[in-house]
Design an enzyme around this catalytic site. Structure first.
Site, PDB file in Angstrom:
ATOM      1  N   HIS A  60       1.951 -40.701  -9.128  1.00 34.77           N
ATOM      2  CA  HIS A  60       2.142 -39.355  -9.860  1.00 34.77           C
ATOM      3  C   HIS A  60       3.857 -39.134 -10.491  1.00 34.77           C
ATOM      4  O   HIS A  60       4.541 -38.380 -10.217  1.00 34.77           O
ATOM      5  CB  HIS A  60       1.984 -37.884  -9.125  1.00 34.77           C
ATOM      6  CG  HIS A  60       1.404 -36.720  -9.282  1.00 34.77           C
ATOM      7  ND1 HIS A  60      -0.072 -36.213  -9.962  1.00 34.77           N
ATOM      8  CD2 HIS A  60       1.696 -36.225 -10.755  1.00 34.77           C
ATOM      9  CE1 HIS A  60      -0.351 -35.484 -10.858  1.00 34.77           C
ATOM     10  NE2 HIS A  60       1.325 -35.402 -11.312  1.00 34.77           N
ATOM     11  N   HIS A  62       4.628 -38.724 -14.824  1.00 38.90           N
ATOM     12  CA  HIS A  62       3.720 -38.209 -16.473  1.00 38.90           C
ATOM     13  C   HIS A  62       4.898 -39.281 -17.430  1.00 38.90           C
ATOM     14  O   HIS A  62       6.086 -39.062 -18.015  1.00 38.90           O
ATOM     15  CB  HIS A  62       4.685 -36.785 -17.023  1.00 38.90           C
ATOM     16  CG  HIS A  62       3.361 -35.801 -16.310  1.00 38.90           C
ATOM     17  ND1 HIS A  62       2.209 -35.967 -16.398  1.00 38.90           N
ATOM     18  CD2 HIS A  62       4.048 -35.531 -14.524  1.00 38.90           C
ATOM     19  CE1 HIS A  62       1.585 -34.734 -15.733  1.00 38.90           C
ATOM     20  NE2 HIS A  62       2.447 -34.296 -14.701  1.00 38.90           N
ATOM     21  N   GLY A  67       4.394 -31.401 -19.927  1.00 40.02           N
ATOM     22  CA  GLY A  67       5.123 -29.711 -20.576  1.00 40.02           C
ATOM     23  C   GLY A  67       4.538 -29.415 -21.864  1.00 40.02           C
ATOM     24  O   GLY A  67       3.604 -30.003 -21.785  1.00 40.02           O
ATOM     25  N   GLY A  68       5.579 -28.535 -22.040  1.00 40.68           N
ATOM     26  CA  GLY A  68       4.304 -27.762 -23.723  1.00 40.68           C
ATOM     27  C   GLY A  68       4.600 -26.399 -23.346  1.00 40.68           C
ATOM     28  O   GLY A  68       3.940 -26.054 -24.456  1.00 40.68           O
ATOM     29  N   THR A  98      -1.748 -31.148 -18.072  1.00 40.75           N
ATOM     30  CA  THR A  98      -2.172 -29.686 -18.815  1.00 40.75           C
ATOM     31  C   THR A  98      -3.088 -30.242 -20.428  1.00 40.75           C
ATOM     32  O   THR A  98      -3.876 -29.912 -20.574  1.00 40.75           O
ATOM     33  CB  THR A  98      -0.928 -28.895 -19.086  1.00 40.75           C
ATOM     34  OG1 THR A  98      -1.241 -27.942 -17.604  1.00 40.75           O
ATOM     35  CG2 THR A  98      -2.779 -27.347 -18.934  1.00 40.75           C
ATOM     36  N   TYR A 129      -5.934 -32.034 -16.976  1.00 43.92           N
ATOM     37  CA  TYR A 129      -6.409 -31.367 -16.183  1.00 43.92           C
ATOM     38  C   TYR A 129      -8.385 -31.237 -15.673  1.00 43.92           C
ATOM     39  O   TYR A 129      -8.902 -30.595 -15.137  1.00 43.92           O
ATOM     40  CB  TYR A 129      -5.897 -29.460 -16.290  1.00 43.92           C
ATOM     41  CG  TYR A 129      -4.538 -29.900 -15.541  1.00 43.92           C
ATOM     42  CD1 TYR A 129      -3.957 -31.322 -15.560  1.00 43.92           C
ATOM     43  CD2 TYR A 129      -4.220 -28.716 -15.481  1.00 43.92           C
ATOM     44  CE1 TYR A 129      -2.301 -30.736 -14.310  1.00 43.92           C
ATOM     45  CE2 TYR A 129      -2.832 -28.166 -14.778  1.00 43.92           C
ATOM     46  CZ  TYR A 129      -2.528 -28.988 -14.092  1.00 43.92           C
ATOM     47  OH  TYR A 129      -1.172 -28.963 -13.997  1.00 43.92           O
ATOM     48  N   LYS A 154      -8.073 -38.530 -12.330  1.00 47.63           N
ATOM     49  CA  LYS A 154      -7.886 -37.468 -12.350  1.00 47.63           C
ATOM     50  C   LYS A 154      -8.559 -35.764 -13.347  1.00 47.63           C
ATOM     51  O   LYS A 154      -8.971 -36.423 -13.837  1.00 47.63           O
ATOM     52  CB  LYS A 154      -5.888 -37.161 -13.421  1.00 47.63           C
ATOM     53  CG  LYS A 154      -5.492 -36.181 -12.932  1.00 47.63           C
ATOM     54  CD  LYS A 154      -3.962 -35.571 -13.153  1.00 47.63           C
ATOM     55  CE  LYS A 154      -3.090 -34.206 -13.301  1.00 47.63           C
ATOM     56  NZ  LYS A 154      -2.090 -34.604 -14.053  1.00 47.63           N
ATOM     57  N   ARG A 161      -5.714 -22.762 -15.810  1.00 44.23           N
ATOM     58  CA  ARG A 161      -6.152 -24.192 -16.503  1.00 44.23           C
ATOM     59  C   ARG A 161      -6.894 -25.451 -15.891  1.00 44.23           C
ATOM     60  O   ARG A 161      -6.806 -25.598 -16.990  1.00 44.23           O
ATOM     61  CB  ARG A 161      -3.470 -24.785 -16.204  1.00 44.23           C
ATOM     62  CG  ARG A 161      -3.372 -23.831 -16.655  1.00 44.23           C
ATOM     63  CD  ARG A 161      -2.160 -24.235 -16.909  1.00 44.23           C
ATOM     64  NE  ARG A 161      -1.613 -24.855 -14.799  1.00 44.23           N
ATOM     65  CZ  ARG A 161      -0.205 -25.630 -15.126  1.00 44.23           C
ATOM     66  NH1 ARG A 161       0.266 -25.907 -15.335  1.00 44.23           N
ATOM     67  NH2 ARG A 161      -0.176 -25.247 -12.889  1.00 44.23           N
ATOM     68  N   HIS A 193      -5.508 -32.834  -8.319  1.00 42.75           N
ATOM     69  CA  HIS A 193      -3.897 -31.720  -8.610  1.00 42.75           C
ATOM     70  C   HIS A 193      -4.210 -30.747  -8.207  1.00 42.75           C
ATOM     71  O   HIS A 193      -5.189 -29.394  -8.420  1.00 42.75           O
ATOM     72  CB  HIS A 193      -3.306 -31.408 -10.270  1.00 42.75           C
ATOM     73  CG  HIS A 193      -3.099 -29.905 -10.540  1.00 42.75           C
ATOM     74  ND1 HIS A 193      -1.956 -30.207 -10.821  1.00 42.75           N
ATOM     75  CD2 HIS A 193      -3.535 -29.226 -10.990  1.00 42.75           C
ATOM     76  CE1 HIS A 193      -1.617 -28.834 -11.214  1.00 42.75           C
ATOM     77  NE2 HIS A 193      -2.585 -27.860 -11.395  1.00 42.75           N
ATOM     78  N   HIS A 222       0.398 -32.313  -4.848  1.00 50.43           N
ATOM     79  CA  HIS A 222       1.147 -30.330  -5.406  1.00 50.43           C
ATOM     80  C   HIS A 222       0.067 -29.888  -3.780  1.00 50.43           C
ATOM     81  O   HIS A 222       0.271 -28.391  -4.116  1.00 50.43           O
ATOM     82  CB  HIS A 222       0.366 -29.832  -6.328  1.00 50.43           C
ATOM     83  CG  HIS A 222       1.017 -30.937  -7.381  1.00 50.43           C
ATOM     84  ND1 HIS A 222       1.908 -31.756  -7.582  1.00 50.43           N
ATOM     85  CD2 HIS A 222       0.228 -31.925  -8.322  1.00 50.43           C
ATOM     86  CE1 HIS A 222       1.952 -32.218  -8.811  1.00 50.43           C
ATOM     87  NE2 HIS A 222       0.536 -31.916  -9.473  1.00 50.43           N
ATOM     88  N   ARG A 225       2.713 -26.740  -2.069  1.00 48.49           N
ATOM     89  CA  ARG A 225       2.875 -25.673  -3.152  1.00 48.49           C
ATOM     90  C   ARG A 225       3.347 -24.641  -2.412  1.00 48.49           C
ATOM     91  O   ARG A 225       4.253 -23.638  -2.789  1.00 48.49           O
ATOM     92  CB  ARG A 225       1.937 -25.059  -3.923  1.00 48.49           C
ATOM     93  CG  ARG A 225       1.698 -24.664  -5.406  1.00 48.49           C
ATOM     94  CD  ARG A 225       0.932 -24.597  -6.745  1.00 48.49           C
ATOM     95  NE  ARG A 225      -0.072 -25.552  -7.073  1.00 48.49           N
ATOM     96  CZ  ARG A 225       0.908 -26.387  -7.966  1.00 48.49           C
ATOM     97  NH1 ARG A 225       2.322 -25.945  -8.660  1.00 48.49           N
ATOM     98  NH2 ARG A 225       0.467 -26.900  -8.267  1.00 48.49           N
ATOM     99  N   ASP A 277       6.117 -36.146  -9.669  1.00 55.06           N
ATOM    100  CA  ASP A 277       5.356 -35.457 -10.853  1.00 55.06           C
ATOM    101  C   ASP A 277       6.620 -35.793 -11.601  1.00 55.06           C
ATOM    102  O   ASP A 277       6.971 -34.875 -12.375  1.00 55.06           O
ATOM    103  CB  ASP A 277       5.243 -34.056 -10.355  1.00 55.06           C
ATOM    104  CG  ASP A 277       4.684 -33.228 -10.871  1.00 55.06           C
ATOM    105  OD1 ASP A 277       3.576 -33.494 -11.724  1.00 55.06           O
ATOM    106  OD2 ASP A 277       4.201 -31.825 -11.332  1.00 55.06           O
TER     107      ASP A 277
END
Length: 381
Positions: A60, A62, A67-68, A98, A129, A154, A161, A193, A222, A225, A277
Site C-alpha cells: 500500500h 502512493h 495528499g492535497g 482520496t 476512495y 481499492k 470521504r 481503506h 489501516h 487506526r 501508506d
C-alpha cells in the site's frame, strides 16, 4: 549470467542457516550449503555471514503521490527508486487515495511500469476512495484480465470521504475481481481503506457472514487506526481474514505493539501484514489541534517496525519478517515473491548483526552494496 551469493545466514523467512544461493537472470535456481562448483561460471558476492531475508513487500503505497487536503501545495511528490531501495522494498503496490481527479489511474499505471523498468517489481490496484471505481479499461474485470500489473481494486468504507458503499455494491466489485482473477490466473483482492467512523468493519463481516463471500479476497487496511477498530480486526483475522497494519500514517499505538497484542489474542502472524501508506499526505498539528505543516508518510516505517518487533518485542526474526515478506505475498497471491526458494524471484535484503540494512538485490541485480545505493532512478542525480 549466473550470480552466486555465498556465506549467507538465510531466512526464507523460515531460518535455513548458512547457505549459498545461485541466481540465473532474475530467479533463484539453487540453494545449498556449498555451491562453490559454480564459482568459475558466476559473479560471486560474499555475504560474509550477514542475515539474508527475502526482499521486502509494501502492499500500500502512493507511488504517484497523494495528499492535497490543505490545497494544491500539500500534494505529495512521486516515490523514487532510491527511496524504495534505501529501506529494502523490492516489491511495491501502488494505488490512488482520496483524489481520483488530479491523480490519474493511467498515470499510476505509467509510474508502476517505470519502476519496473528501473529494476524493482511494481503492481497496482484500480479504484480509489469512491465507489465509482477508476479503471484503465472499461471495467474492474477487464483490468484484472488485460493489465498484468493489476492485482485488485481499492475502495473506502467507514470514512466521511468515502461513498458509503452498500454490501451489494461491494459484492459486485468482488465478483468482477474474482472472475477477472480466474481468467488471468490471479488471486485478486478488494483492498479496503478503513476510516474512523463508528461503522468500522461491520460491512465486511456482513459480506462474509450474510453473503458467504470467501474472506481471503477481502483485504482491509489501516486496521490499527483505533483500539476499537483493531479489536474488530482481530475478530476478522480469527475467522481467517488477513489484516493490514499501517506503519507510516495514523495509528493508536506503535504498530509493533499492535502485533504483540494480536499475537496475545491468538492471531497468526501469517494473517497480519504491514504496509506504509507511503507518500500519503499527513497533517502535523500542535497540542491545541492547530495546523503546523504538511509532511509525507514515510516509506521506511515497515522495516523500522519489524526491527523494533524483534529487538524490543522479542519476536524471532523468522516470524517478524513474515509481516513484510511471506504474509503480503500470500495476501496478494504472489507465489514467486516473499520467500527464498528455488523458482522464486531473486529479491534479497542483507543485514548486519544489529539488523541494519546493508545490501539489496532486486530481480537478481544488486541495488545496494554495503549501505550505498548503486542503482538509482533514471532522473535521480
Amino acid at each position: 549470467m549466473l550470480k552466486l551469493i555465498k556465506n549467507a545466514n538465510v531466512y526464507a523467512p523460515q531460518h535455513l542457516g548458512n547457505k549459498d544461493i545461485l541466481i540465473a537472470g532474475e530467479k533463484i535456481v539453487a540453494i545449498a550449503s556449498d555451491l562453490s562448483k559454480y564459482e568459475s561460471d558466476a559473479k560471486v558476492w560474499d555475504a560474509q555471514g550477514k542475515t539474508l531475508t527475502p526482499g521486502l513487500i509494501d502492499q500500500h503505497m502512493h507511488v504517484t503521490g497523494a495528499g492535497g487536503k490543505n490545497g494544491f501545495a500539500s500534494m505529495t511528490p512521486e516515490v523514487s527508486l532510491s527511496e524504495l531501495i534505501s529501506c529494502g522494498t523490492t516489491t511495491v503496490v501502488g494505488l490512488l487515495g482520496t483524489d481520483g481527479t488530479t491523480r490519474n489511474i493511467r498515470s499510476l499505471y505509467s509510474k508502476v511500469r517505470s519502476l519496473e523498468q528501473e529494476g524493482v517489481t511494481a503492481y497496482m490496484f484500480c479504484g480509489y476512495y469512491g465507489v465509482d471505481s477508476l479503471t484503465i479499461t472499461e471495467s474492474i474485470q477487464s483490468d484484472m484480465i488485460f493489465i498484468d500489473q493489476m492485482l485488485g481494486c481499492k475502495v473506502a468504507i467507514s470514512d466521511i470521504r468515502s461513498s458509503y458503499p452498500t454490501a451489494l455494491e461491494l459484492l459486485r466489485k468482488l465478483r468482477q475481481i474474482r472472475v477477472g482473477g480466474f481468467t488471468a490466473n490471479k488471486k485478486g483482492i478488494l483492498h479496503v481503506h478503513l476510516g474512523n467512523l463508528d461503522t468500522k468493519m461491520d460491512i465486511l463481516f456482513e459480506l462474509v457472514e450474510k453473503y458467504q463471500f470467501p474472506i481471503e479476497y477481502i483485504s482491509p487496511t489501516h486496521v490499527g487506526r483505533t483500539k476499537e477498530l483493531f479489536d474488530q480486526a482481530i475478530a476478522f483475522a480469527k475467522i481467517g481474514g488477513s489484516i493490514d497494519i499501517t506503519t507510516g500514517a495514523s495509528k493508536y499505538t506503535e504498530p509493533y505493539k499492535s502485533v504483540l497484542y494480536a499475537l496475545e489474542q491468538g492471531v497468526s502472524m501469517d494473517l497480519m501484514t504491514f504496509s506504509t501508506d507511503g507518500h500519503a499526505g499527513l497533517t502535523v498539528t500542535d497540542d491545541q489541534g492547530n495546523f503546523v505543516r504538511d509532511r509525507i508518510a514515510p516509506i521506511e516505517a515497515n522495516l523500522d517496525q519489524v526491527v523494533q518487533l524483534i529487538q524490543l518485542g522479542g519476536i524471532p526474526i523468522e516470524e517478524a519478517f513474515k509481516l513484510i515478506t511471506s504474509s503480503p505475498a500470500k495476501n496478494l497471491g504472489l507465489k514467486h515473491k516473499g520467500n527464498t526458494a528455488v523458482g522464486s524471484d531473486a529479491d534479497f535484503c542483507a543485514f548486519d548483526n544489529n539488523l541494519v540494512l546493508t545490501d539489496v538485490f532486486a530481480r537478481g541485480k544488486q541495488m545496494m552494496n554495503n549501505g550505498k545505493i548503486i542503482i538509482t532512478g533514471n532522473f535521480e542525480s
